[in-house]
Design a protein around this motif. Sequence first.
Motif, short mmCIF file in Angstrom:
data_model
loop_
_atom_site.label_atom_id
_atom_site.label_comp_id
_atom_site.label_asym_id
_atom_site.label_seq_id
_atom_site.Cartn_x
_atom_site.Cartn_y
_atom_site.Cartn_z
N VAL A 1 3.36 8.35 2.31
CA VAL A 1 2.37 8.55 1.24
C VAL A 1 2.68 7.60 0.08
N ASN A 2 3.99 7.51 -0.22
CA ASN A 2 4.38 6.60 -1.29
C ASN A 2 4.02 5.16 -0.96
N ALA A 3 4.32 4.78 0.28
CA ALA A 3 4.02 3.39 0.67
C ALA A 3 2.54 3.11 0.53
N CYS A 4 1.75 4.03 1.00
CA CYS A 4 0.30 3.81 1.00
C CYS A 4 -0.25 3.81 -0.42
N ASN A 5 0.28 4.71 -1.25
CA ASN A 5 -0.26 4.84 -2.60
C ASN A 5 0.34 3.83 -3.59
N ILE B 1 2.67 1.22 -2.93
CA ILE B 1 2.97 -0.16 -2.54
C ILE B 1 1.70 -0.90 -2.13
N ILE B 2 1.01 -0.32 -1.15
CA ILE B 2 -0.19 -0.99 -0.63
C ILE B 2 -1.39 -0.67 -1.53
N LYS B 3 -1.28 0.42 -2.23
CA LYS B 3 -2.30 0.86 -3.19
C LYS B 3 -3.67 1.05 -2.54
N VAL B 4 -3.60 1.74 -1.39
CA VAL B 4 -4.84 2.01 -0.68
C VAL B 4 -5.17 3.50 -0.76
N GLY B 5 -4.14 4.31 -0.65
CA GLY B 5 -4.35 5.75 -0.74
C GLY B 5 -5.12 6.34 0.41
N ALA B 6 -4.80 5.85 1.61
CA ALA B 6 -5.52 6.37 2.77
C ALA B 6 -5.00 7.73 3.18
N ILE B 7 -3.74 8.03 2.85
CA ILE B 7 -3.17 9.31 3.26
C ILE B 7 -2.56 10.05 2.07
N GLY B 8 -2.39 11.32 2.23
CA GLY B 8 -1.77 12.11 1.18
C GLY B 8 -1.35 13.46 1.72
N PHE B 9 -0.72 14.28 0.89
CA PHE B 9 -0.33 15.62 1.30
C PHE B 9 -1.54 16.53 1.25
N ALA C 1 12.46 1.00 -2.56
CA ALA C 1 11.23 0.53 -3.18
C ALA C 1 10.56 1.59 -4.05
N PHE C 2 10.98 2.83 -3.86
CA PHE C 2 10.29 3.89 -4.60
C PHE C 2 11.23 4.61 -5.54
N GLU C 3 10.62 5.25 -6.49
CA GLU C 3 11.34 6.22 -7.29
C GLU C 3 11.86 7.29 -6.34
N PRO C 4 13.13 7.72 -6.54
CA PRO C 4 13.65 8.73 -5.62
C PRO C 4 12.76 9.98 -5.62
N TYR C 5 12.48 10.43 -4.41
CA TYR C 5 11.58 11.57 -4.24
C TYR C 5 12.38 12.87 -4.19
N GLN C 6 13.58 12.75 -3.69
CA GLN C 6 14.58 13.81 -3.72
C GLN C 6 14.12 15.09 -3.03
#
Lengths: 594, 257, 323, 396
Positions: free
Chosen positions: A131-135, A137-145, A38-43
Amino acid sequence: MITFKLNGTEVEVEEGTTILEAAKEHGVEIPTLCYHPAFEPYQVCRVCLVEVIKDGQSKLVPSCGYKVEEGTEVLTHSELVLKRRRTIVELILAEAPNSERVLAIAKDLGIEKSRFESKREKECILCGLCVNACNDIIKVGAIGFAKRGTQREITTPYGEFSDVCSTCGACASLCPTGVIKVEEISDSEIKPILSEFDANLSQRPCIYVPFPQAVPNRPVIDRENCMYFKTGECRICEIVCQPEAIKYDQDEEITEEEVGAVIVATGYDLYPIERMKEYGGGEYTDVIDGLQFERLLSASGPTQGEVRRPSDGRIPKRVAFFACVGSRDPEHHCSYCSKICCMYMVKHALLYKERVPDGEPVIFSIDVRTSGKGYEEFYTRAKEEAGIIYIRGKPSRIIKEGDGYEVWAINTVTGKQIRVRCDMVVLSTAIIPTVGAPELAREMRIPVDEHGFLSEVHPKLRPVESLVRGFFLAGCSQAPKDIPDTVAQASAAASKVLEMFARGEILAEPHIVWVDEDKCATCKVCIDACPYEARELDEEKKAVVVSDALCQGCGCCVAACPTGATRQKNLDDEQLSRMVEAIFEQEKEHSGSD
Amino acid sequence: MNIVVCIKRVPQTADAQVRVDSSGKDIEKERLTFDLNESDAYALEQAVLFKEQSGGTITAVSVGHPDTEDTLRMVLAKGADTAIRIKAEDFDELDGYKTAQILKTVIEKAEFDMIFTGCMATDDGYYQVGVNLAQLLGIPHATLVSSIEIGDGAARIKRELEGGLLEHDEISLPALFSVQTGINVPRYASLIAIRKAAKKEIAAVGQDDIDKDALVLNTQIEELFVPPVTKRAEIFSGTPEEVSGKLADMLNEKGLI
Amino acid sequence: MAEILALVEHRQGSLRDVTFELMSCGRKLAENLDTRLTAVLLGHNTGEFADDLKTQAHRILVLDDERFKDFNSESYQQALSQVIKSENPVITLIGHTAFGMSLCPALGAQLDIPSSTDCLDIEMNDGGLKVIRQMYEGKLDARVRFRESPSYLVTIRTGCFPAEDGNLQAEIVSSDLKAAEPQHLKFIEYLEAAVGDVDITKADVVVGVGRGIKEKENMAMVEEFAGMIGGVVACTRPIVDAEWLPKDRQVGSSGKTVKPKLYIALGISGAFQHTAGMKGSDTIIAVNKDPDAPIFGEADYGIVDDLFKVLPALRDKITELKQ
Amino acid sequence: MNKKKNIADQINPEIRDALLEMGADGIYRCYQCGKCAGTCPWFPVGTYDFPIFRLPLEAALGMIASSEDKDELAAEIDKIYRCVGCEACVDQCPHGINIPSIFRAGRRLLVDFGSYPEILKSTVRKIHDVGNPVGEPREKRSDWARDLNVPVFEPGMEFLYFSCCISSYDPRVKSVARAVAGILQKAGISFGILQSEESCCGEAIRRIGSETVYEEVAKANTSAFERNSVAKVLVNSPHCYTSFKNDYPELGVKFDVLHISEHLSDLIESGAIKPDKEFAKKVVYHDPCALGRQNDIYEAPRNVLRSIPGLELLEVENFNHGLSVCCGAGSGGLWMEWDKDERIAGVRVTQLIDTGADVIAVACPYCLQMLEETAKSMGHDIPVMDIAEILAESCL
């Protein structure tokens, strides 16, 4: 199209395909961790490293992000790849020594234990999927690095509980190490989505196959819980579904069919254990109902057929089974006998004993009702051969004691007090009409009894016909029934339908109504009064007409008609008064002779 | 063994406030509870125990007003076979001796081997009726009986003397025993017995059957009064802690502790 | 004027205290009525008794017979009725004891002499004999008038006429009346009531409990308290009837008489039957909820409160003092 | 003579009919499931077998208190007087059979013949003689209020405050009545007391079986209420509450009755009472049976406690609200004698203390007396307080 060599075999893929996708397409498995379609490869994890030989030069690249190039050679399991991959995986394993996914990859690579040690507190490998899922996919941005170096971690802003988190659980479901927990992120209550089929003993996603034998056997989306339906975001299922079968706009359809007969078989529900406060119903996790226990025994159930406690997964060494829970209790619950509990409890106890040979089933019952072919023998055998303990008495309380439960009861045979410690309690709760069945019955104009079961015309002589012609009853829609009885009634109902169809005509009641057209004032009061929609206004005749096929002769319209135009055949006023007279005459004769 | 038990219905005054009425010769009875006299309950039980042991019948007799029937019914429920109420209302003022005379005229007509009475009535405290009655009937008696064993034609009894001493006697039957409390444990009545008792006839005997004029009244109450306070304790007042302190100090001073 | 007779009571070779009380009473009556007091002594080899009584009466009438050695109501009644018939006394005084209770009413009925039992006081004047006696469990006193008669029989409650030294010189008269062989009643023996391990009569401190103790288990608290102050626990009759304490712990007319230095009455109302056995104590302390309880008439010190509140407090105070 | 009779003899339809007439409820509906007996507070006591589940059937056969053997009968009567009328069984019975009503029917028959425990006879007698079970004179009924300026009730006042006998006379429990009066005065409520005109409500003796004396005191009360035009009665005892609310209407009188917890809860909500002093303690609330289970008042007393600053309200796990265990004082239990290790109150005290509370809160004078005395006798020094006492500490 691009041609390249995959582990020595020449293969062809579409341009723009990554090595990982290409390998997968051609049946070569490359392990991945931080990759998700579902995401761009983060690698970042580099577990998917492969060796690419181009122009004689070999280099190691992450296969998830590296697109196939014409004429290159790709080695997914070369010595070099494996050696590097092992080191990488060992490093990751040091970070997440308990992650099942990492352990599985390590095992495939022949690693038993990591040579390294982690300097980090959490078992997070910083793959970033959450982080990707939250930002994205769900577009909530509750978590991050946050932070850097060995301090780097995934967290909420300022490390506080998030008020934007929608508790969708995407982060947790993608996390390869299980380190992310929604309850550590969100400040709102988390309601797991429980599997209806497993009687709430397991969880299910928002998109799921309702049960293994579902027809058609396709997943459905739980619109109430689906993030897309709630927020318009996510659509992750759509991304991952390669056949592109996900259709969010697919709606329920109402199909109308003209039928000559209906067999109502709405089934049953169990009386909610939450109502049994004295047994801690709904409060004590290991106090469950019969259907839940049935799921625990099922090979396709939440525990694959092993009997384990819902609370901690321990195998219960003593299980108490209570009969008549909510049944035969007119004061608080259901007045009737639920009929099947006695027998399924024998079965449950036997199966439990079979799965847990050193387990001890104890059945509390008032009277064991075994009316059915071979039932009494089954019951006797259960006691004789399996040593199942029966105690006569309805338990009064279940008290939580430590990690077990204490059942308080009286052995009404000896009169002695009993306190049985057990690990789990199965309440054979009453059978009640399926939720919604009485409402459906109302739609169909079929009367229900005080409990909500559909009424038959006559309990002995016409037990499968409802009071509405053309509607037949089968199974627990009418009353609690076991399987043989249900099958018998269903067969009878089917035969009744066939009989009706075979005849090609129907017999009407002898006292259906007719309308004296001269007297009818077309006030339509009778149309509202008719429970069977057997009347309509005939505009031409300027009178209400009655459908002889639909009329049941109930007489409601006769009582409602203000002009006396509606009359019942063979039961008019004159006939009624003659009947009354006859009765009185008889009475007189009797009293005269005394 | 045919047994006669004499019982009395008395006001229960132990915990009650007892007040002299306007006549000055009697007490105010409206707010009092009436019940079987304490030691009579033991007398009855003793009779029932003997009946259970060796058969026979128990006749309960009481000189009392109409509500005495309630008490007699209780007595029937607890083991008496027949009950006779002698109508107190027919005989004006009573004292112990007159009561004994009345009882005698009734009991002498009955066949009996033993008579049981309580040792005293808690209302008038005469300690007299039983012994008077025995004398009038010409039979031996024993008072303050705390144990009875029946032998052949005689009973071995223990009487309770002062100072914790018992007197062991043998007494020939028929005899009258006025029993002390504690001689046994009085029983309850069962519901079956209560139902039976509720339906039983209670014989009433009055002036038609007893020559009223032949009765002698020895004593008459002239006046009832609250006993004068002769000596009065020095009362310590205050909270429990305070009074205990005062008391402890006093005891300490006197060298008692 | 006819004499006053007073019956000498003795048991197991000793005169009983009540005898001297009767003599005190009799002397007072004799003085008031200007007549003599005759002590009637039924017994066997009773020289000593007569000596002891010499100053107490004007005359001692001695009936000597082996059968009079121990009290037998039948032979006593038979002999005494003869004496009364011949002496024709105005009043015959008998102690309200187990003897008197058996004897007096029987004599009265036999001789058709008006009798009254358990009298606290006696008045004799022109209006005839009047006595004061208790009714309703000691809650009221009654003045009782006797019917007119040449002779009366009265039993006197013990403790109402304190024994006093006499200053008379009794003439000792031997009667030749002999006891008839009793037909119905045979004295066998005296028995000590059940003997326990505690002799309450020898203790210096006695803690008495009555109905106010309410429940058997509260006994433990009292036992503990008694132990603390070096005392023993005694009780009233109802406590024995309820089998909370053995019979040998009962203080009172049908129990033991105690004369300790300190008697603490807990929840005891003070019925005569009990106080008769403890009024000789040096110091009496009563704890009772009811300020009108007769016990406060006997006690030297009183506390009107719930004993369950006082006892723990008292225990604490005494512990404090002891330290 | 001592031989046991054939058991069949004991089937006695006449006694059955008499029990039915005395109000035994639902004896034919029992199917012997035994749920009542495990719910009964005697169950956790554990040392006494109290097979109440047999009672309806025994009643239907007329086999209650029917033994002709003295000792057996004494044991049966002991059994009949074990029931503390908490109605936990009624609450759980699948057929809603009122077992205490069967006990009461039997008791009524026994009481008429004096065939019941002496200790209860004395209670009944005291209520008959002086209108209270304590045996204190009527004139002293309002002694608790002497220095508080509590007015005598007059027509036109809003409430009659009917302080239960225990809180009127008992030296310890008096402080509940005093707290109630203090709070009401502070909130400016119009109320008065009837002093010596009040008699015991009679709830306990009715349950003991003395219908006659109950009627006597009930009539004395209702006529005192009528004489003084009392329309609303405020009580601090749930026993007075249940008696006034559920029993007195049978006598054809009409007045409203309010338990103090309901009224206090309302006054706090409306702001008429402001608990402002801290009561920084862990308080466990014990549900009185006559208030909770029998009259469904669970939240009002809890609301009162919750309103007090600093107070942490605890519950007895497994045994709260409708599943609470009785203190053992109902239906005559307050006066009965049971061995120390055979007491319902002991069980309840242990449960309450095990919550780790600093204070036990009750809303009933019987519970207060029973739990306090039992806690003491068990060697615990935990205070037992009425909710009104706690509130008074916070708002007065």
